[in-house]
Scaffold this motif. Structure first.
Motif, short mmCIF file in Angstrom:
data_model
loop_
_atom_site.label_atom_id
_atom_site.label_comp_id
_atom_site.label_asym_id
_atom_site.label_seq_id
_atom_site.Cartn_x
_atom_site.Cartn_y
_atom_site.Cartn_z
N LEU A 1 0.82 -1.21 0.00
CA LEU A 1 0.00 0.00 0.00
C LEU A 1 0.86 1.26 0.00
CD1 LEU A 1 -2.68 1.54 0.29
CD2 LEU A 1 -2.56 1.12 2.74
N GLN A 2 1.86 1.29 0.87
CA GLN A 2 2.74 2.46 0.92
C GLN A 2 3.48 2.63 -0.39
OE1 GLN A 2 2.90 4.95 2.71
NE2 GLN A 2 4.94 5.58 3.38
N SER A 3 3.95 1.54 -0.97
CA SER A 3 4.65 1.63 -2.26
C SER A 3 3.72 2.19 -3.33
CB SER A 3 5.16 0.25 -2.67
OG SER A 3 6.05 -0.28 -1.70
N PHE A 4 2.49 1.72 -3.34
CA PHE A 4 1.49 2.18 -4.31
C PHE A 4 1.25 3.68 -4.16
CE2 PHE A 4 -2.75 3.13 -5.74
CZ PHE A 4 -3.02 2.27 -6.80
N MET A 5 1.07 4.14 -2.94
CA MET A 5 0.75 5.55 -2.72
C MET A 5 1.93 6.46 -3.03
SD MET A 5 -1.80 5.52 0.60
CE MET A 5 -0.59 4.81 1.72
N LEU A 6 3.14 6.03 -2.69
CA LEU A 6 4.31 6.85 -3.00
C LEU A 6 4.54 6.94 -4.51
CD1 LEU A 6 6.85 5.76 -0.25
CD2 LEU A 6 5.51 7.87 -0.35
N LEU A 7 4.37 5.83 -5.21
CA LEU A 7 4.51 5.85 -6.66
C LEU A 7 3.45 6.73 -7.31
CD1 LEU A 7 5.37 2.11 -7.38
CD2 LEU A 7 6.85 4.07 -7.82
N ALA A 8 2.22 6.66 -6.79
CA ALA A 8 1.15 7.51 -7.31
C ALA A 8 1.50 8.98 -7.14
CB ALA A 8 -0.17 7.18 -6.62
N THR A 9 2.02 9.33 -5.96
CA THR A 9 2.42 10.71 -5.70
C THR A 9 3.51 11.15 -6.66
OG1 THR A 9 1.85 10.49 -3.35
CG2 THR A 9 3.33 12.28 -3.96
N GLU A 10 4.50 10.29 -6.84
CA GLU A 10 5.61 10.59 -7.76
C GLU A 10 5.09 10.86 -9.16
OE1 GLU A 10 9.69 8.27 -8.82
OE2 GLU A 10 7.82 7.33 -9.46
N ARG A 11 4.02 10.17 -9.55
CA ARG A 11 3.51 10.26 -10.92
C ARG A 11 2.38 11.29 -11.05
NH1 ARG A 11 3.93 3.72 -12.29
NH2 ARG A 11 6.13 3.61 -11.61
N GLY A 12 2.23 12.13 -10.02
CA GLY A 12 1.26 13.23 -10.11
C GLY A 12 -0.15 12.87 -9.76
N MET A 13 -0.35 11.68 -9.23
CA MET A 13 -1.70 11.26 -8.83
C MET A 13 -1.88 11.36 -7.33
SD MET A 13 -2.45 8.07 -11.46
CE MET A 13 -0.77 7.47 -11.59
N ALA A 14 -3.12 11.24 -6.89
CA ALA A 14 -3.45 11.34 -5.48
C ALA A 14 -4.20 10.10 -5.04
CB ALA A 14 -4.30 12.59 -5.22
N THR A 15 -4.12 9.79 -3.75
CA THR A 15 -4.75 8.59 -3.21
C THR A 15 -5.38 8.85 -1.86
OG1 THR A 15 -2.69 7.91 -2.14
CG2 THR A 15 -3.10 7.03 -4.36
N CYS A 16 -6.26 7.94 -1.47
CA CYS A 16 -6.74 7.86 -0.10
C CYS A 16 -6.96 6.39 0.22
CB CYS A 16 -8.03 8.64 0.10
SG CYS A 16 -8.58 8.70 1.83
N ALA A 17 -6.21 5.87 1.18
CA ALA A 17 -6.39 4.48 1.61
C ALA A 17 -7.60 4.39 2.52
CB ALA A 17 -5.14 3.99 2.32
#
Length: 222
Positions: A148-164
C-alpha cells in the motif's frame, strides 16, 4: 520527484477531479508497486481497479447495502476502547478534518454524510480494491501495508493522489459479491485514486505527527 519528496507530499486526498488516469498508467502503478518487500516472496496481494460502469456498479451496490457489524468484521480499523495517546490522535485528526469543511461536532447528519463519501471513493475516478486470502496471517497483512505504501508513493511521484480506506471491510460481503471474488479471498482495503482537486477545502488538511521522542529511540551512536 524522489522518494523523500514523495514521502513529504503524500497525503490522504478526499476530493478529486473528474479526469481519469489512463489504463496504462493505472496498470503500471499496480505492477510497479509489487516490487514491494514481501516475506518469503509470497506477494499476498490481489488487486482490482475499477472505473466507469464497473466502478458505478460497486458504489451503487454499497450505497444500498447495510454495513457489517464491527464485532463480525475481522481486522477492524481501530481496536475497541482505543487508549492514549492513540485516542487523542484519532480524535484530533477527525476534528481537524471536519474543520476544513465547516462541520461542527454536533452536526451528526453532516458528519455521517461525509463519512458516506467513503463509499464513493470520495468521487475519485478510479477505485482500487485490495484482497487477501483469509488464510494468510499477521505477517502477510504487514506485506499488504508495504504494498500500500509503495502504491501511494509511486502515485504521488507520478502526479496522482490517493486515499487508503479501511471502510470497505465493513461492506466486504457486498464487494466480494459484486466483484465475484474467488472463494477464500477477502477485502483488505480500498484506495481512491485520481487527481487532486486542489481547490477543495477538505484537501487543505495536513495531519500532524507526534514528536520523534514520543515514539523513537536511537541508541549506541556517538
Amino acid at each position: 520527484m524522489n522518494v523523500s519528496q514523495a514521502m513529504q507530499e503524500r497525503r490522504s486526498v478526499r476530493a478529486f477531479l473528474p479526469r481519469v488516469p489512463s489504463s496504462q498508467d493505472v496498470q503500471s502503478l499496480i505492477a510497479d508497486a509489487a516490487k514491494a518487500a514481501s516475506g518469503g516472496n509470497l506477494q499476498p496481494w490481489r488487486v482490482i481497479a475499477l472505473t466507469g460502469e464497473p466502478l458505478a456498479q460497486l458504489t451503487n451496490a454499497v450505497s444500498a447495502a447495510q454495513p457489517m457489524e464491527d464485532n463480525v468484521v475481522p481486522h477492524m480499523a481501530y481496536p475497541p476502547s482505543l487508549w492514549e495517546p492513540y485516542r487523542t490522535r484519532r480524535f484530533k485528526n477527525g476534528e481537524d478534518l471536519y474543520k476544513t469543511i465547516d462541520i461542527p461536532r454536533e452536526d451528526k447528519t453532516a458528519r455521517l454524510e461525509q463519512m458516506a463519501k467513503n463509499g464513493l471513493f470520495f468521487g475519485a475516478p478510479v477505485g482500487v480494491i485490495m484482497l487477501v486470502d483469509e488464510r494468510m496471517g499477521y505477517a502477510q497483512w504487514v506485506d499488504l501495508g508495504i504494498y500500500l505504501q509503495s502504491f501511494m508513493l509511486l502515485a504521488t511521484e507520478r502526479g496522482m493522489a490517493t486515499c487508503a480506506q479501511g471502510y470497505w471491510r465493513r461492506f466486504r460481503d457486498t464487494v466480494e459479491q459484486v466483484l465475484e471474488v474467488p472463494d477464500s479471498y477477502r477485502v483488505a482495503y480500498g484506495i481512491a485514486l485520481g487527481f487532486e482537486d486542489v481547490n477543495a477545502p477538505i484537501n487543505d488538511l495536513r495531519a500532524d505527527r507526534a514528536e520523534f521522542s514520543d515514539w523513537a529511540q536511537v541508541r549506541g551512536f556517538a
